[in-house]
Design an enzyme around this catalytic site. Sequence first.
Site, PDB file in Angstrom:
ATOM      1  N   GLY A   1      -8.075   1.219  -4.083  1.00  0.00           N
ATOM      2  CA  GLY A   1      -7.204   2.339  -4.466  1.00  0.00           C
ATOM      3  C   GLY A   1      -7.730   3.014  -5.722  1.00  0.00           C
TER       4      GLY A   1
ATOM      5  N   ARG B   1     -12.122   2.399   1.922  1.00  0.00           N
ATOM      6  CA  ARG B   1     -12.013   0.997   2.318  1.00  0.00           C
ATOM      7  C   ARG B   1     -13.166   0.739   3.291  1.00  0.00           C
ATOM      8  NH1 ARG B   1      -7.521  -0.464  -0.989  1.00  0.00           N
ATOM      9  NH2 ARG B   1      -6.034   1.191  -0.835  1.00  0.00           N
TER      10      ARG B   1
ATOM     11  N   GLY C   1     -10.073  -3.217  -7.568  1.00  0.00           N
ATOM     12  CA  GLY C   1      -9.080  -4.273  -7.632  1.00  0.00           C
ATOM     13  C   GLY C   1      -9.599  -5.597  -7.090  1.00  0.00           C
ATOM     14  N   ASP C   2      -8.703  -6.482  -6.686  1.00  0.00           N
ATOM     15  CA  ASP C   2      -9.133  -7.834  -6.327  1.00  0.00           C
ATOM     16  C   ASP C   2     -10.016  -7.858  -5.082  1.00  0.00           C
ATOM     17  OD1 ASP C   2      -6.843  -7.306  -4.737  1.00  0.00           O
ATOM     18  OD2 ASP C   2      -6.573  -9.449  -4.379  1.00  0.00           O
ATOM     19  N   GLY C   3      -9.727  -7.010  -4.093  1.00  0.00           N
ATOM     20  CA  GLY C   3     -10.578  -6.939  -2.900  1.00  0.00           C
ATOM     21  C   GLY C   3     -12.000  -6.541  -3.277  1.00  0.00           C
TER      22      GLY C   3
ATOM     23  N   THR D   1      -6.880  -0.708 -11.033  1.00  0.00           N
ATOM     24  CA  THR D   1      -5.790  -0.655 -10.049  1.00  0.00           C
ATOM     25  C   THR D   1      -4.486  -0.401 -10.793  1.00  0.00           C
ATOM     26  OG1 THR D   1      -4.372  -1.991  -8.625  1.00  0.00           O
ATOM     27  CG2 THR D   1      -5.864  -3.211 -10.032  1.00  0.00           C
TER      28      THR D   1
ATOM     29  N   ASP E   1      -1.759  -1.426  -9.962  1.00  0.00           N
ATOM     30  CA  ASP E   1      -0.819  -2.523  -9.717  1.00  0.00           C
ATOM     31  C   ASP E   1      -0.800  -3.574 -10.832  1.00  0.00           C
ATOM     32  OD1 ASP E   1      -0.467  -1.248  -7.288  1.00  0.00           O
ATOM     33  OD2 ASP E   1      -1.952  -2.487  -6.262  1.00  0.00           O
TER      34      ASP E   1
ATOM     35  N   ASP F   1      -2.490  -6.331 -11.084  1.00  0.00           N
ATOM     36  CA  ASP F   1      -2.293  -7.603 -10.376  1.00  0.00           C
ATOM     37  C   ASP F   1      -3.557  -8.454 -10.304  1.00  0.00           C
ATOM     38  OD1 ASP F   1      -3.722  -5.963  -8.700  1.00  0.00           O
ATOM     39  OD2 ASP F   1      -2.558  -6.393  -6.909  1.00  0.00           O
TER      40      ASP F   1
ATOM     41  N   ARG G   1       2.065  -2.956  -4.514  1.00  0.00           N
ATOM     42  CA  ARG G   1       1.702  -3.897  -3.433  1.00  0.00           C
ATOM     43  C   ARG G   1       2.528  -5.176  -3.546  1.00  0.00           C
ATOM     44  NH1 ARG G   1      -4.695  -3.962  -2.567  1.00  0.00           N
ATOM     45  NH2 ARG G   1      -4.646  -4.762  -4.664  1.00  0.00           N
TER      46      ARG G   1
ATOM     47  N   ALA H   1      16.936   0.543 -16.517  1.00  0.00           N
ATOM     48  CA  ALA H   1      17.536   0.375 -15.185  1.00  0.00           C
ATOM     49  C   ALA H   1      18.560  -0.756 -15.211  1.00  0.00           C
ATOM     50  CB  ALA H   1      16.435   0.056 -14.163  1.00  0.00           C
TER      51      ALA H   1
ATOM     52  N   ARG I   1      32.093  -2.165 -16.247  1.00  0.00           N
ATOM     53  CA  ARG I   1      31.820  -1.952 -17.679  1.00  0.00           C
ATOM     54  C   ARG I   1      31.911  -0.470 -18.049  1.00  0.00           C
ATOM     55  NH1 ARG I   1      26.773  -5.917 -17.347  1.00  0.00           N
ATOM     56  NH2 ARG I   1      27.768  -7.842 -18.025  1.00  0.00           N
TER      57      ARG I   1
ATOM     58  N   GLU J   1       7.640  -2.033  -4.102  1.00  0.00           N
ATOM     59  CA  GLU J   1       7.398  -1.754  -2.680  1.00  0.00           C
ATOM     60  C   GLU J   1       7.215  -3.030  -1.856  1.00  0.00           C
ATOM     61  OE1 GLU J   1       3.816   0.526  -2.003  1.00  0.00           O
ATOM     62  OE2 GLU J   1       2.586  -0.842  -3.183  1.00  0.00           O
TER      63      GLU J   1
END
Length: 322
Positions: free
Chosen positions: A10, A71, A101-103, A125, A127, A129, A171, A186, A212, A223
């Site tokens: 990505g 990819r 990223g990791d891939g 990435t 993410d 991650d 992911r 949030a 409250r 996601e």
Amino acid sequence: MRLGVLTSGGDAPGMNAAIRAVVRQADALGLETFGIRHGFRGLIQGDWSPLKSRDCANILQRGGTILHTARAPEFADPSVRAQAAEGLRAAGLSALVVIGGDGSFRGAEALAREQGIRCAGIPGTIDNDLPGTDRTLGFDTALNTAVEAVDRIRDTASSHERVFLVEVMGRSSGMLAVHTALACGAEFVLYPEAEDDTFEELVHQLKLSAERGKGSSIVIVAEGDQLGSAVAIGDRLQKDFGLDLRVAVLGHIQRGGSPTALDRIWGSRWGSEAVKRLAAGEASFYLGLQEGALVALPLARIQSPAAPPPRELAALLRILAR
Ligand code: ADP
């Protein structure tokens, strides 16, 4: 020495900062850089050309990647990697910087181990991650984009006194979701690593919020959450719990845009460091950030799992949502 640079997986803001730093650090050391287009697909097809310092003008502040990404599932095949390595050797390319990223790191690790192509990984990435690094390129930018979007949703949520579910990317990681949730105030966050989350608990928290005196509530949904997508969760809350709510899926707006200062700075630092280490003869490593310091880790480390978002952040969110 000639080295190649590619972006894979990505796209993420800050990749261009890293490309620029690779090219210019190499230039400063008297090395030549080749830009490989479309990630590992371009590596397999020999889709590369020289990349010089002037080719990297005005890219530092641009999102995406000037080298494009793709990819290439066929890269998981060792014979395809052998063929790619042959092409690299024929072109005199003995070292490679892989931004992804990791891939992408798994691909780089295999190429280094099997074919002796020296590989450096730069974490890219949104993410966040990857194991062993507190940060990846693009995460800070995506986080700020998500925060800005949720702030806008909050305006309409409070005007109409509504519950909003907002889905963010990531992911299988909840990093982006948890950090967005905390930064936006949030009321609740659903993310994959929090395996004990239930619909009942979410509904309970939303009812508490209303009791409250809160007119609106925002729930950030990662996601990859195990309860489902924001749309599916919203349907269930409406059907089974009779809640009136709206769903917003932020989607690809989180990927693009001009990188934040932090993503530019780490893209620049990691790009430069990768070249210096390759020039010094290092063979199979990726760069990261641990407690504020730049670190190098063996590419084989990519097999270990990434750290989940700190649990104390989600706990803090509950306290501050009072
Ligand atoms: P990311 O790098 O962002 O995690 P992907 O998981 O899509 O993105 O991986 C990017 C590319 O890396 C894939 O298209 C493929 O070419 C290569 N790749 C992924 N996993 C492997 C693997 N196990 N072995 C070799 N190459 C891989």
